[in-house]
Design a protein around this motif. Structure first.
Motif, PDB file in Angstrom:
ATOM      1  N   THR A  64       2.481  10.778  -7.434  1.00  9.93           N
ATOM      2  CA  THR A  64       3.057  10.871  -6.092  1.00  9.93           C
ATOM      3  C   THR A  64       2.516  12.083  -5.336  1.00  9.93           C
ATOM      4  N   LEU A  67      -1.498  11.255  -4.660  1.00 14.11           N
ATOM      5  CA  LEU A  67      -1.855  10.042  -3.933  1.00 14.11           C
ATOM      6  C   LEU A  67      -0.955   9.769  -2.737  1.00 14.11           C
ATOM      7  N   ALA A  68       0.264  10.318  -2.763  1.00 12.68           N
ATOM      8  CA  ALA A  68       1.219   9.995  -1.703  1.00 12.68           C
ATOM      9  C   ALA A  68       2.043  11.209  -1.301  1.00 12.68           C
ATOM     10  N   SER A  71       5.120  11.279   1.282  1.00 17.74           N
ATOM     11  CA  SER A  71       5.834  10.001   1.343  1.00 17.74           C
ATOM     12  C   SER A  71       7.260  10.184   0.833  1.00 17.74           C
ATOM     13  N   SER A  74       7.539  10.774  -2.933  1.00 15.84           N
ATOM     14  CA  SER A  74       7.090  12.128  -3.277  1.00 15.84           C
ATOM     15  C   SER A  74       8.137  13.163  -2.907  1.00 15.84           C
ATOM     16  N   TYR A 366      -6.400   6.336   3.915  1.00 12.05           N
ATOM     17  CA  TYR A 366      -5.057   5.941   4.316  1.00 12.05           C
ATOM     18  C   TYR A 366      -4.199   7.189   4.495  1.00 12.05           C
ATOM     19  N   SER A 367      -3.109   7.028   5.222  1.00 12.83           N
ATOM     20  CA  SER A 367      -2.157   8.126   5.395  1.00 12.83           C
ATOM     21  C   SER A 367      -1.362   8.294   4.108  1.00 12.83           C
ATOM     22  N   ARG A 368      -1.261   9.515   3.635  1.00 17.90           N
ATOM     23  CA  ARG A 368      -0.548   9.755   2.387  1.00 17.90           C
ATOM     24  C   ARG A 368       0.965   9.798   2.555  1.00 17.90           C
ATOM     25  N   THR A 369       1.439   9.605   3.774  1.00 15.13           N
ATOM     26  CA  THR A 369       2.881   9.650   4.001  1.00 15.13           C
ATOM     27  C   THR A 369       3.482   8.269   4.231  1.00 15.13           C
ATOM     28  N   ALA A 373       0.296   4.441   1.034  1.00 14.60           N
ATOM     29  CA  ALA A 373       0.191   5.449  -0.033  1.00 14.60           C
ATOM     30  C   ALA A 373       1.125   5.114  -1.194  1.00 14.60           C
ATOM     31  N   VAL A 374       2.328   4.657  -0.878  1.00 17.92           N
ATOM     32  CA  VAL A 374       3.271   4.269  -1.929  1.00 17.92           C
ATOM     33  C   VAL A 374       2.718   3.086  -2.720  1.00 17.92           C
ATOM     34  N   THR A 377      -0.057   4.256  -5.020  1.00 17.92           N
ATOM     35  CA  THR A 377       0.519   4.952  -6.168  1.00 17.92           C
ATOM     36  C   THR A 377       1.084   3.963  -7.181  1.00 17.92           C
TER      37      THR A 377
END
Length: 411
Positions: A64, A67-68, A71, A74, A366-369, A373-374, A377
């Motif tokens: 998390t 990669l995210a 988010s 995370s 990609y946006s990690r938020t 991103a989820v 992961t």
């Protein structure tokens, strides 16, 4: 790390060697620390599934974070435990397992056998680190836009310079410095287990503390660089103190003091309080504490250099996680078994994560938020689980075949 930090499937983790009920010790209070060695030998070695689950949770935490980051998963994963994370727990639990396995190996086959196992494992991790560096070099060759966070052969002065820097652990691609750290820690452990085998615990503790102080005073000497001339955040002299403490716990896993600490409600309550205090300090700093408090907080809590407060919180957080996971293994074993499977092969999973972190942005940004991103992961965790399942199946078949061969030879 993987199925066994010492390449011994049957010795991956020790059982408790008896009940961990606090009631068994309440009559006599806190046991004397490491009082002799006669009672420490475990009659039988078996896997501790709770340790597997905690190690799996460390991998989930790293996934998390890498990669995210930002988010919702995370934020949830890192909302309570401050100043420490999955990487810290990953290294600490590896130290515990090394201590367990080394005590068993040395007790059965001698110090030289234990040190040979350590050196073999060090070599495997060293080769894995070289492989990740090669992936990073190839990535930059095909995608020059990634040359910022990752090294290029040209930036390092050519092929010969790049090879020398890589072989001497001077190249540590982003988020992969744990492998270089493990190489250093395991090399130090060859001396540490010699001290433990000779019952010279004070010598080990003194040397570890002295090295820690040196790392705090001269961090530039002990920090692992991202590449030559680019300082990194991981200070191996600081991390070795936490690893040495975990090694001691693993070595004395069956000692009354360790068994009491793992079962004691008082120790659990103290650990919960420490984690809560750390979280309160962390949220206070994030939400805007007075500037006069920031300097002492930074002095006591830092991850890369593992300040004293960070080490203390790490042990507290892992103790709480271990107690929770022991409960979950008892009441919901099938639910947490996928995480435990990942934990049993945690080095493999860390390599899968590292390759993904290095390569993925060149394939798809990609946006990690966000939800993507989820999803990434989750997909990586599923790949990890599938890989671990395949390895476990193959290992089981190999074990069955070996037993049949042995039975036929003795028929």
């Amino acid at each position: 790390m993987s199925d066994s930090l010492e390449n011994d499937r049957s010795l991956f983790a020790l059982g408790m060697g008896g009940s961990l009920s606090e009631d068994a010790h309440s009559a006599r209070g806190v046991p004397e620390l490491f009082a002799g060695d006669a009672h420490l030998a475990a009659p039988r070695l078996e896997r501790d599934r709770a340790l597997d689950v905690v190690r799996g949770l460390c991998i989930v935490s790293m996934c998390t974070a890498h990669l995210a980051a930002g988010s919702l998963p995370s934020q949830i994963a890192h909302a309570v435990v401050w100043w420490t994370d999955g990487a810290v727990g990953f290294v600490m639990l590896s130290g515990v397992v090394v201590g367990m396995v080394q005590r068993s190996t040395i007790g059965r086959a001698g110090l030289a056998a234990g040190q040979r196992k350590l050196l073999r494992r060090t070599g495997e991790i060293y080769l894995a680190n070289l492989a990740l560096c090669l992936v990073a070099f190839l990535l930059v060759a095909f995608d020059p836009s990634r040359a910022g966070p990752y090294p290029s052969v040209k930036a390092l002065g050519g092929g010969v310079s790049a090879v020398i820097a890589t072989l001497t652990l001077q190249v540590n691609p982003r988020y992969t410095s744990i492998l270089s750290l493990f190489v250093v820690l395991l090399l130090l452990t060859t001396g540490a287990v010699a001290a433990l085998q000779r019952r010279r615990v004070p010598v080990l503790i003194g040397a570890s503390v002295a090295l820690y102080v040196a790392g705090r005073v001269w961090p530039e000497v002990f920090n692992l660089p991202m590449q030559p001339g680019v300082p990194g955040a991981v200070n191996w002299a600081s991390w070795q103190l936490m690893f040495a403490g975990a090694l001691l716990i693993g070595w004395y896993w069956n000692a009354p003091a360790v068994r009491w600490a793992l079962a004691s409600r008082r120790m659990l309550a103290a650990a919960v309080v420490l984690v809560a205090v750390g979280a309160a300090i962390g949220w206070t700093v994030r939400l805007g504490s007075p500037d006069r408090w920031r300097a002492p907080v930074d002095l006591m809590f830092s991850e890369g250099t593992l300040a004293p407060g960070t080490i203390l919180l790490a042990f507290a957080a892992v103790l709480v996680a271990y107690r929770v996971c022991r409960f979950l293994v008892r009441v919901a074993g099938p639910v947490v078994s996928p995480i435990g499977r990942i934990g049993r092969r945690s080095l493999d999973c860390y390599l899968i994560l590292s390759v993904t972190v290095i390569v993925a942005p060149s394939v798809y940004r990609y946006s990690r938020t966000g939800l993507v991103a989820v999803a990434v992961t989750l997909a990586v965790l599923i790949v990890m689980w599938g890989w671990c399942l395949c390895r476990d199946v193959l290992a089981a078949r190999r074990t069955t075949s070996d037993r049949r061969t042995s039975a036929s030879l003795h028929a």
